[in-house]
Design a protein around this motif. Structure first.
Motif, mmCIF file in Angstrom:
data_model
loop_
_atom_site.group_PDB
_atom_site.id
_atom_site.type_symbol
_atom_site.label_atom_id
_atom_site.label_comp_id
_atom_site.label_asym_id
_atom_site.label_seq_id
_atom_site.Cartn_x
_atom_site.Cartn_y
_atom_site.Cartn_z
ATOM 1 N N GLU A 1 0.833 -1.201 0.000
ATOM 2 C CA GLU A 1 0.000 0.000 0.000
ATOM 3 C C GLU A 1 0.867 1.250 0.000
ATOM 4 O OE1 GLU A 1 -0.029 -2.333 2.347
ATOM 5 O OE2 GLU A 1 -2.060 -2.878 2.989
ATOM 6 N N HIS A 2 0.399 2.251 -0.731
ATOM 7 C CA HIS A 2 1.056 3.556 -0.760
ATOM 8 C C HIS A 2 0.076 4.592 -0.216
ATOM 9 C CE1 HIS A 2 3.876 2.242 -4.305
ATOM 10 N NE2 HIS A 2 4.012 1.515 -3.224
ATOM 11 N N VAL A 3 0.508 5.378 0.755
ATOM 12 C CA VAL A 3 -0.365 6.372 1.383
ATOM 13 C C VAL A 3 0.330 7.729 1.385
ATOM 14 C CG1 VAL A 3 -1.674 7.023 3.433
ATOM 15 C CG2 VAL A 3 -1.383 4.607 2.868
ATOM 16 N N GLN A 4 -0.355 8.718 0.855
ATOM 17 C CA GLN A 4 0.193 10.077 0.849
ATOM 18 C C GLN A 4 0.089 10.689 2.241
ATOM 19 O OE1 GLN A 4 -0.633 13.130 -2.383
ATOM 20 N NE2 GLN A 4 -1.890 13.927 -0.730
ATOM 21 N N VAL A 5 1.166 11.355 2.680
ATOM 22 C CA VAL A 5 1.150 11.997 3.992
ATOM 23 C C VAL A 5 1.220 13.510 3.901
ATOM 24 C CG1 VAL A 5 2.087 9.995 5.203
ATOM 25 C CG2 VAL A 5 3.659 11.691 4.232
ATOM 26 N N ALA A 6 1.635 14.044 2.742
ATOM 27 C CA ALA A 6 1.692 15.504 2.571
ATOM 28 C C ALA A 6 1.883 15.833 1.102
ATOM 29 C CB ALA A 6 2.827 16.112 3.401
ATOM 30 N N MET A 7 1.603 17.094 0.764
ATOM 31 C CA MET A 7 1.846 17.602 -0.583
ATOM 32 C C MET A 7 2.637 18.899 -0.487
ATOM 33 S SD MET A 7 -1.650 16.930 -2.802
ATOM 34 C CE MET A 7 -2.841 17.501 -1.568
ATOM 35 N N ILE A 8 3.511 19.103 -1.457
ATOM 36 C CA ILE A 8 4.309 20.323 -1.539
ATOM 37 C C ILE A 8 4.129 20.911 -2.928
ATOM 38 C CG2 ILE A 8 6.655 21.269 -1.563
ATOM 39 C CD1 ILE A 8 7.395 19.039 0.437
ATOM 40 N N GLY A 9 3.834 22.202 -2.980
ATOM 41 C CA GLY A 9 3.650 22.874 -4.258
ATOM 42 C C GLY A 9 4.376 24.197 -4.294
ATOM 43 N N ARG A 10 3.767 25.151 -4.943
ATOM 44 C CA ARG A 10 4.410 26.456 -5.146
ATOM 45 C C ARG A 10 4.554 27.248 -3.846
ATOM 46 N NH1 ARG A 10 -0.661 29.572 -8.153
ATOM 47 N NH2 ARG A 10 -2.237 28.985 -6.615
#
Length: 235
Positions: A66-75
């Motif tokens: 399983e792959h689980v996203q823990v955060a996102m980084i953008g502009r």
């Protein structure tokens, strides 16, 4: 061109002039292709990424696949804050979720610049804290809130980071974003589409009603945004 590129990334635009001059000669621009793996868990992160367009997903890979996203980084920020200040070994995998463009520099160069400037170190710390706040809120959200609220949160956040109403997100990607099964994502995406909040077809999402998504999401979207505003200033 340099002014435009600097202002399109929140971290770079927040730097004092002297701090920016410490890193400016070492910056170069690269594409962020969709699904590109920037670093794997356990590898040494060698470059810091400052997105101008696009979104980077921080993903935990579990033993059963399983792959689980823990955060996102953008502009709004950069990939590499904690690695600059401590161990450069990646704690998670960084994958390009939304394609775009970024400035990059060698992490060693950024570390040297941070050693020379307390104000640069402070800004890196605040960005690291903001990402940590997102990680812990995501953990609580995935454990306690309905799938519909979680998907609405992630769509809103992806829109904020990318500035785009049209997103290329497969069911697998959305399941990874919210820690759910693909069949749950399919049902919830259909519900949001019936409510006319989104249009969804073959991995293409168009957000048509931001207010509807805001009413559907949980408090976690506003909580994370408030923490970012407090730590980094209003985005």
């Amino acid at each position: 061109m340099e002014t435009m590129v600097r202002s399109s990334n929140g971290f770079l635009s927040a730097l004092l002039a002297d701090d920016y001059e410490l890193i400016r000669p070492h910056l170069r621009t690269v594409d962020l292709p969709h699904d590109a793996v920037l670093v794997e868990t356990g590898e040494t992160l060698t470059r810091a990424y400052f997105p101008h367009r696009g979104v980077i997903s921080l993903v935990v890979k579990l033993a059963r696949g399983e792959h689980v996203q823990v955060a996102m980084i953008g502009r709004d920020s950069l990939l590499g804050t904690l690695s600059t200040m401590g161990d450069a070994r990646a704690l998670n995998t960084a994958i390009v979720l939304v394609p775009g463009l970024a400035s990059v520099m060698d992490l060693d160069r950024l570390r040297i610049a941070a050693d020379q400037s307390s104000t640069l170190r402070t800004l890196l710390t605040r960005h690291g804290l903001a990402v940590y706040a997102q990680v812990q809120q995501t953990a609580g959200c995935n454990a306690a809130h309905p799938v519909e609220a979680r998907l609405s949160r992630c769509l809103l956040h992806t829109h904020d980071l990318s500035g785009d109403y049209r997103l290329l997100l497969t069911q697998e990607a959305m399941a990874q974003m919210i820690g759910a099964r693909r069949n749950s994502v399919s049902l919830v995406a259909n519900t949001l589409q019936q409510a006319n909040f989104i249009h969804y077809s073959r991995g293409h999402i168009q957000i048509v009603n931001l207010d509807g998504l805001r009413q559907t999401t949980c408090e976690c979207y506003a909580t994370v945004k408030a923490q970012y505003d407090r730590l980094l200033g209003a985005r």
